[in-house]
Design an enzyme around this catalytic site. Structure first.
Site, short mmCIF file in Angstrom:
data_model
loop_
_atom_site.label_atom_id
_atom_site.label_comp_id
_atom_site.label_asym_id
_atom_site.label_seq_id
_atom_site.Cartn_x
_atom_site.Cartn_y
_atom_site.Cartn_z
N HIS A 1 -8.78 2.01 16.82
CA HIS A 1 -9.43 1.01 15.99
C HIS A 1 -8.44 0.51 14.94
O HIS A 1 -7.79 1.30 14.27
CB HIS A 1 -10.66 1.59 15.29
CG HIS A 1 -11.91 1.49 16.10
ND1 HIS A 1 -13.13 1.15 15.55
CD2 HIS A 1 -12.13 1.65 17.42
CE1 HIS A 1 -14.05 1.12 16.50
NE2 HIS A 1 -13.47 1.43 17.64
N TYR B 1 -6.90 3.77 3.34
CA TYR B 1 -7.97 3.82 4.33
C TYR B 1 -7.56 4.69 5.53
O TYR B 1 -8.36 5.47 6.05
CB TYR B 1 -8.28 2.41 4.79
CG TYR B 1 -9.53 2.24 5.64
CD1 TYR B 1 -10.79 2.63 5.16
CD2 TYR B 1 -9.46 1.61 6.88
CE1 TYR B 1 -11.92 2.43 5.93
CE2 TYR B 1 -10.60 1.41 7.65
CZ TYR B 1 -11.82 1.83 7.17
OH TYR B 1 -12.96 1.62 7.93
N PRO C 1 -18.77 10.87 2.63
CA PRO C 1 -18.35 10.27 3.89
C PRO C 1 -17.98 8.79 3.79
O PRO C 1 -17.69 8.17 4.82
CB PRO C 1 -19.60 10.44 4.77
CG PRO C 1 -20.73 10.41 3.81
CD PRO C 1 -20.21 11.10 2.56
N TYR D 1 -19.13 -2.96 7.47
CA TYR D 1 -19.69 -2.62 6.17
C TYR D 1 -20.48 -3.83 5.66
O TYR D 1 -19.90 -4.91 5.48
CB TYR D 1 -18.58 -2.29 5.17
CG TYR D 1 -17.70 -1.13 5.58
CD1 TYR D 1 -18.13 0.18 5.49
CD2 TYR D 1 -16.40 -1.36 6.06
CE1 TYR D 1 -17.32 1.24 5.85
CE2 TYR D 1 -15.57 -0.30 6.43
CZ TYR D 1 -16.04 0.99 6.32
OH TYR D 1 -15.23 2.04 6.68
N LYS E 1 -12.87 10.87 5.40
CA LYS E 1 -11.70 11.71 5.16
C LYS E 1 -11.90 13.19 5.48
O LYS E 1 -10.93 13.94 5.58
CB LYS E 1 -11.29 11.61 3.68
CG LYS E 1 -10.92 10.21 3.21
CD LYS E 1 -9.68 9.70 3.88
CE LYS E 1 -9.23 8.36 3.30
NZ LYS E 1 -8.11 7.79 4.04
#
Length: 392
Positions: A81, A389, A294, A202, A298
């Site tokens: 991704h 990220y 979450p 998101y 990570k």
């Protein structure tokens, strides 16, 4: 099942409590270095191998696994991704984070599949693993189980989560904890449905955050921000899909691909970090050493990297009496942990605006969209986002 430690004089090099990613990576690496260990897991094997959790692996975690011969499954079946998508009242945009920062992608590989791989590798190596072994107490060099059995070990490695017996044993000795409650709760939904968008999604909405994270071609993870104290049983399949469609603005951007809800649980976004993840003969990794929310995916990555740091330190102490690695373990791990927490904290602020219609709520949501607009337009901001990220 492996050998039982019924003989009170029997002693193993390392007793590892917990068969999640941290415990199983640690166990495999210790065996590779000739250190005898036993893994104690409170659940049965079927539950361990089927528990759906995280699925995003950063480049550092992938490299750590593959370098140690534990990455065949994720290399064969993982999905790369490179982008994430943001939606809000002002439209949507896609950010290709693999072209910014360190130019690293994610590998999407469901955690239960990674755990199956690690279990298989450990048992194939002749590893000793006891399922259904619920630990009730940990003292220096001794692990007591619910059935009265005991395991004597030169070191105990706690990989049993933030509510486990090993963390309780360490904090009982005075180790302090730093903690934060984001005041945010998610309804986590696992659906038998293919992904509805090409990227991680998101969605910002005045009713609350909604998230879309594909796991496989037929299974997708969704999140809905809900009030603290929500009972997941109150959310029917129809209610979930209706709310997801609303917050993800399906009327504007295209319909979602619905399917049966396989799992619905509530997650309170809380985090904590132990000021020192071990002492003496007890050392912790993964959620046992620090729980991270979450919001930035990570947790599993930190678990893998911490286990890979702890393994050679324990091996040196056991094989050569060299404790320098253990003495440096906190120093080696905590900067990385706090950097992940800082980004997770920033991400939570980006995704979760204040509720209501008053002036303070309007102000907070305006700041939220200002952050999002900066991420859309600023290359410097995109580089910073991408580096954190995908970094761990």
């Amino acid at each position: 099942m492996g050998k039982r430690f019924d003989d009170a004089t029997a002693q193993v090099g390392v007793a590892i409590v917990g068969a999640g990613p941290a415990g199983l990576v640690l166990a495999n690496l210790l065996l590779d270095q000739g250190i005898d260990c036993v893994v104690l897991e409170r659940r049965e094997r079927a539950a361990v191998e089927s528990r759906a959790r995280a699925g995003f692996l950063a480049a550092t975690a992938v490299e750590t696994l593959t370098r140690n011969g534990l990455g065949d499954g994720l290399l064969a079946r993982g999905r790369t991704h490179r982008t994430c998508l943001f939606r809000g009242e002002r439209g949507e945009f896609t950010l290709d984070y693999s072209r910014a920062g360190r130019r690293e992608p994610h590998t999407v590989y469901p955690q239960q599949e990674l755990v199956r791989d690690l279990l298989t590798a450990y048992l194939r190596r002749g590893g000793d693993l006891r399922f259904g072994a619920r630990v009730t107490r940990v003292t220096p060099g001794l692990v007591r189980l619910h059935d009265g059995d005991e395991v004597r070990a030169r070191y105990v490695a706690g990989c049993d989560g933030h509510r486990g017996a090993t963390r309780a044993a360490l904090t009982a000795r005075g180790t302090r904890t730093a903690r934060w409650d984001h005041g945010v709760t998610w309804l986590a939904v696992l659906a038998a449905a293919g992904p509805s968008m090409a990227a991680v999604g998101y969605a910002l909405h005045e009713r609350g955050f909604a998230g879309h994270m594909a796991r496989t071609d037929t299974v997708t993870r969704y999140y809905l921000q809900v009030p603290r104290g929500t009972d997941p049983a109150d959310w029917s399949d129809d209610r979930i899909w209706t709310e997801l469609a609303l917050r993800m603005r399906a009327a504007e951007h295209g319909p979602l691909r619905p399917g049966a809800v396989l799992e619905r649980t509530v997650v309170d976004l809380r985090c904590d970090v132990l000021e020192r993840p071990g002492a003496g003969r007890l050392w912790l990794a993964g959620d046992a050493a620090g729980l991270i929310s979450p919001s930035a995916a990570k947790g599993a990555n930190l678990a893998v990297v911490q286990a890979a740091t702890l393994a050679p330190a324990l091996a040196a102490a056991l094989a050569h009496g060299d404790s320098k690695g253990l003495d440096r373990y906190a120093e080696d791990c905590l900067p990385r942990v706090w950097r992940a927490h800082e980004f997770s904290h920033w991400m939570s602020g980006l995704l979760h605006g204040p509720a209501g219609h008053g002036p303070e709520a309007r102000y907070g949501r305006a700041l939220q969209y200002a952050r999002l607009e900066s991420l859309r337009t600023s290359r410097a901001h995109q580089d910073h986002f991408a580096e954190n990220y995908t970094g761990v």
